[in-house]
Design a protein around this motif. Sequence first.
Motif, PDB file in Angstrom:
ATOM      1  N   GLY A 149      -4.440   2.015  -2.691  1.00 43.76           N
ATOM      2  CA  GLY A 149      -3.800   3.034  -1.858  1.00 43.76           C
ATOM      3  C   GLY A 149      -3.301   4.245  -2.618  1.00 43.76           C
ATOM      4  O   GLY A 149      -3.028   5.279  -2.011  1.00 43.76           O
ATOM      5  N   ALA A 150      -3.154   4.132  -3.936  1.00 44.20           N
ATOM      6  CA  ALA A 150      -2.456   5.226  -4.607  1.00 44.20           C
ATOM      7  C   ALA A 150      -2.998   5.657  -5.961  1.00 44.20           C
ATOM      8  O   ALA A 150      -2.481   6.604  -6.539  1.00 44.20           O
ATOM      9  N   VAL A 164      -5.363   8.989  -5.624  1.00 49.46           N
ATOM     10  CA  VAL A 164      -5.619   9.276  -4.217  1.00 49.46           C
ATOM     11  C   VAL A 164      -4.913  10.592  -3.891  1.00 49.46           C
ATOM     12  O   VAL A 164      -3.835  10.864  -4.416  1.00 49.46           O
ATOM     13  N   GLY A 165      -5.505  11.412  -3.065  1.00 54.77           N
ATOM     14  CA  GLY A 165      -4.900  12.701  -2.714  1.00 54.77           C
ATOM     15  C   GLY A 165      -4.899  13.613  -3.927  1.00 54.77           C
ATOM     16  O   GLY A 165      -5.841  13.602  -4.715  1.00 54.77           O
ATOM     17  N   THR A 173      -3.251   9.768 -12.119  1.00 53.61           N
ATOM     18  CA  THR A 173      -2.703   8.766 -13.028  1.00 53.61           C
ATOM     19  C   THR A 173      -3.787   8.551 -14.076  1.00 53.61           C
ATOM     20  O   THR A 173      -4.955   8.389 -13.730  1.00 53.61           O
ATOM     21  N   VAL A 184       4.040   6.787  -7.220  1.00 53.25           N
ATOM     22  CA  VAL A 184       3.397   7.948  -7.839  1.00 53.25           C
ATOM     23  C   VAL A 184       4.189   9.224  -7.538  1.00 53.25           C
ATOM     24  O   VAL A 184       4.432  10.046  -8.423  1.00 53.25           O
ATOM     25  N   ALA A 185       4.625   9.369  -6.286  1.00 53.33           N
ATOM     26  CA  ALA A 185       5.360  10.579  -5.919  1.00 53.33           C
ATOM     27  C   ALA A 185       6.672  10.667  -6.684  1.00 53.33           C
ATOM     28  O   ALA A 185       7.022  11.722  -7.233  1.00 53.33           O
ATOM     29  N   THR A 200       0.858  -1.185   0.000  1.00 54.82           N
ATOM     30  CA  THR A 200       0.000   0.000   0.000  1.00 54.82           C
ATOM     31  C   THR A 200       0.897   1.239   0.000  1.00 54.82           C
ATOM     32  O   THR A 200       0.652   2.208  -0.710  1.00 54.82           O
ATOM     33  N   ILE A 245      -0.980   1.134 -11.190  1.00 50.76           N
ATOM     34  CA  ILE A 245       0.213   1.274 -10.368  1.00 50.76           C
ATOM     35  C   ILE A 245       1.086   0.061 -10.662  1.00 50.76           C
ATOM     36  O   ILE A 245       0.615  -1.064 -10.572  1.00 50.76           O
ATOM     37  N   THR A 277      -2.969  13.413  -6.495  1.00 45.35           N
ATOM     38  CA  THR A 277      -2.223  12.830  -7.606  1.00 45.35           C
ATOM     39  C   THR A 277      -3.164  12.449  -8.740  1.00 45.35           C
ATOM     40  O   THR A 277      -4.355  12.245  -8.539  1.00 45.35           O
ATOM     41  N   SER A 303       2.018   4.752  -3.234  1.00 50.90           N
ATOM     42  CA  SER A 303       2.132   6.215  -3.195  1.00 50.90           C
ATOM     43  C   SER A 303       3.562   6.674  -3.431  1.00 50.90           C
ATOM     44  O   SER A 303       3.803   7.733  -4.007  1.00 50.90           O
TER      45      SER A 303
END
Lengths: 230, 456
Positions: free
Chosen positions: B212-213, B216-217, B221, B181-182, B174, B201, B219, B178
């Motif tokens: 999880g990513a 999310v937030g 994709t 992605v970061a 999880t 991902i 970001t 992230s």
Amino acid sequence: MAGEDIIGAVYQAVLDGEEDAAGKATTAAMEAGLDPMRVLNEGGAKAIRLVGERFANFEIYLPELMLSADAMKAMMNVLLPVLKRQGTPQSRKGRILIGTVAGDVHDIGKNLVSALLAANGFEVVDVGVNVPSNRFLDEADKVQADILALSALMSTSAYYQEEIIKYLVDSRQREKYFVVVGGGPVTPEWARQIGADGYGRTAQDAVKLCEELMRLKRSQSKPEQTLVFA
Amino acid sequence: MISILDILERAHNGPVCKVKDWDSKVVPKAIAEKLKKYGLTRTCDPAQPIATDDDLLDRYFQAGYELAHEVGMLCQDTERIVQVSEKELQQSLMNARSQITLGRGLDQVTMYSRRPEDSIKPLYQSPLAIAADEDIWSRLLEGIASNRLIDVLETPSLITAYGQKVLANTPLETLVGSLEVAKRDEVLRKVSRPGMPTVGIQSSTTYHAQLGAFNVGNTFTDVALVLSPFELKTSYSALHKAVQALNAGGLIRSGTPSMIGGYAGPPEGAAVANIASTLLQFPVHSAAFAAGSMMDLRYNGNCGREGLWALGTSTQALARNTNVVISKIVESVCGPGTEAFLYELAAGHIVLTVSGASASTGPRSAGGKVINHLTPLECWYSAAVFKAAAGMTREQGNEILEQLIPKYEKLLPHPPLGGSFQELFDVEKLQPKPEWEAMVGNVTRELAQMGLKVEM
Ligand code: B12
């Protein structure tokens, strides 16, 4: 039915991948009082050699190989108790617990290895894919495996091969089983690093590897270092 | 119109079938019947890796189309069959986009449904999720993203997160989502391509990293990757990803590979299975575009003659008979820093372009199996060859393949794995080392002599 015919039926059932027929024909052979080693050698083993050759030449494919391996297992399920009663020494080729480790669903390579091992007379217990380490260990204990065969196709799941060996060491059970590893990204170096007993690159290599380990086991010894078949 | 809820319902309540029966009986039998019905048995011609008989290609399509709505997909977790009626299949193919625009600003690109021999250039998505060490991961990705031949950015796989091993199925997965992605977004800013479309991902071995990513937030994709197992199977893991992507406003690229020698049997069977599985991606996984791969069990790749043939045949059959956008993979097995690898990549990408693929993801350097065996140079090279072949006829393609294949085919069972990013690249300067660069230069000149002008 004459002995020849019954053995012919076992041969045919294994060749055609007919699991039920293989079990029935083998039972008939035992009831007729035939020598189990003869049923094995002239029936199932002979058929499976041909199946193996056909697969190697791509005249048949994985499904046929899997079905014949199942038929072979059905035959062995009938023969083994008889052989055991008779105390025939060469009857046990070895019991292998095979599966793909946790988090990993890649199954073709594992299925191929599993089928070829069964086709070569090993007793194979296949626990499937995405198998958590503790389940591997529980099953190994339950079926009293000789060899744990761990398939991993990803670097992040290969870590579980390491985890299983480490657990065996930490719980002082490392001597209980031979552990062999394989799968795409698994290398001989990785196998050595994690202290596996063996590494096989292909399904054929896996068979040779397990045969060698069982040979060592019968002579009550073990590999000096990780055996590599590649 | 079929919805993901219908699919989830069928995955839970559909007809029961054991995975083992599906793999060893149901699917092989259904495929064998189609091969017979449409006269496809032994139609693979290794001497002509790109099939040129249009009637044959259309019969392949019919066979695959029938297989799709007659057999469906098995959900391997529930051992229930997700059936899709012919009407539902037709509707979802009709609703599928024939062109898809991805990315933003100057980095925006459009992927088109293509036909065999089409002159529209296909798009290159790179790299595949090949494992790379955390300390060189960003540098490697920077090298790949910095070249405009790469249209869509995917990433290598991170196998550690902040130095800790990412064990599949644990919370570290999880977390790694992230992190991926970061790190990726930082690379995009660094190479000044902030709007470059992305697919994720990648480090996710299970669905956890995606949950999880993916979007999310703050970001974003563009495309979620949803893969499911051979042959005609789906899983809750794939469906988890699909549901999450739909909710998070991402497009889905989904696919199921096919394997020669596996459950689909001969090359002809694998081609039919691949057509069916590509079609089923639309109703079952809500695909915006379909991905698909072809493998040959004997050497785990698809650049041998039968592999190329099956890859091309399934692609051509789909390209001739649908308007969907399809992405495929060249499954090379040799590694960076070897000539065999460059020949393999050239052969595979020529087949895909000429057959009508809209896009490709790659390259599969060293079969994707060796950590760090991936360099930006083969990514640029593959993209360049892939695009250069647009407009080529199938006959021209076959002529070039006839010169390329003998250069590597014998090596496939024991491929040379080549070298790593660090060995073949100057990581500081982000330049290929002279020998590797010269090797690519030589092969491009050879390709030019064969009639393929590759511009890098
Ligand atoms: C097909 C495939 C899939 C299929 C799996 C279908 C299935 N039912 O198996 C799908 C599409 C679902 C899939 C998904 C993913 N995959 Co995948 N997949 C592959 C691919 C292309 C082929 C694997 C295969 O089936 N090979 C055919 C068989 C016959 O070969 P094999 O498994 O290696 O087995 C042989 C030997 O290794 C040996 N062997 C195998 N097991 C054992 C065990 C023992 C004990 C021994 C002795 C020998 C042995 O014998 C076999 C026969 O010769 C490989 C690339 C590759 N070239 O291998 C990637 C690959 C394994 N996948 C990869 C990845 C990253 C993924 C995903 C994470 C992608 C994503 N981002 O979603 C997911 C993860 C899913 C999961 N949780 O497991 C990576 C792993 C990278 C890495 N180093 O970690 C690879 C290497 C691709 C790549 N990046 O280039 N994948």
